[in-house]
Design an enzyme around this catalytic site. Structure first.
Site: not given
Length: 271
Positions: A30, A76
């Site tokens: 991730h 992100h």
């Protein structure tokens, strides 16, 4: 007819190179991997991707935004507040200025940098910004065998996919929120034709284990997805007991911040 009685149309993950050559369960690092004690290194950076690669990950999950001067970068958040204590939005800052800001935090990575710099890795790119979809699709076209495109927005996902295909590549893809919502309805109705129609053109479902009190990942969902040749990946799973439980349930992969722990859990399941 019940969903559990479905005969698979194809094996999950068997039709796109992104899935081939790596045994399930899959471990998706991730935003890369930031081990404890990394000293200022942050997610979605060159150092984080390199750490995931060094740990043995085959897959890196990351996110894509567009800078002011049109460069697709792995990031992100839509702004720099959390990562760098800077309130500016990614869309307001030029690539070179962003690279300077991230230099001592692990190093800025563009989508092109990631694909060229880590040719052995496979990437799961989440399109976070509308204006990043088209250029990202064009970038990944040459590397489509190593790319899965996704987004919460099916519109952004499809835009990126169509751009990649127009440029001569065909990445894998996982469903956006509206597709997942329709699928959950089809599974509850036990409507096999609707399940198949909903998952047409989809290679993977990437979902949380639950949303609030509502459980998303169930044996019925997994059975329905697998019957259509679609894998199920669960995010974001960092607890080893939950990894073991999900792998036992039949999920095909986890997205995790704990690449080290997840690789061990996956290896136990593969033996």
């Amino acid at each position: 007819m019940r969903v559990a009685q479905l005969t698979p149309d194809r094996l999950p993950g068997a039709t796109h190179p992104w899935f081939l050559g790596v045994r399930t369960p899959r471990v998706l690092a991730h935003r890369g991997f930031v081990p404890a004690g990394s000293g200022g290194i942050v997610e979605n950076t060159f150092a984080a991707i390199a750490a995931a690669h060094a740990e043995g990950a085959d897959y890196v999950e990351s996110d894509c935004h567009l800078t002011r001067d049109g460069v697709v970068v792995l990031f992100h958040d839509s702004d720099l507040s959390r990562v760098a204590g800077d309130p500016r939005k990614l869309s307001e800052i030029r690539h070179d200025d962003l690279a300077q800001l991230m230099a001592d935090r692990g190093g800025l990575v563009t989508a092109a940098d990631a694909l060229e710099g880590f040719p052995e890795l496979r990437f799961n790119f989440d399109v976070k910004a509308e204006d990043a979809a088209l250029p990202l699709g064009r970038i990944v076209a040459r590397h489509a065998d190593r790319v899965l495109l996704t987004s919460f927005s099916d519109g952004r996902r499809v835009t990126a996919l169509e751009a990649a295909r127009a440029a001569g590549g065909s990445p894998a893809t996982s469903a956006g929120q509206s597709t997942i919502a329709r699928l959950l309805g089809a599974v509850r109705l036990r409507s096999l034709p609707l399940v198949r129609r909903t998952l047409a053109g989809i290679d993977a479902l990437q979902v949380p284990e639950r949303v609030g009190a509502v459980r998303i990942v169930t044996p019925r969902l997994i059975t329905a997805a697998h019957a259509c040749g679609v894998e199920v990946h669960v995010w974001t799973v960092n607890d080893p007991d939950r990894m073991d439980a999900l792998f036992g349930l039949g999920v095909d992969g986890v997205v995790t911040d704990r690449t080290d722990v997840a690789l061990l859990a996956a290896q136990r399941r593969r033996v």
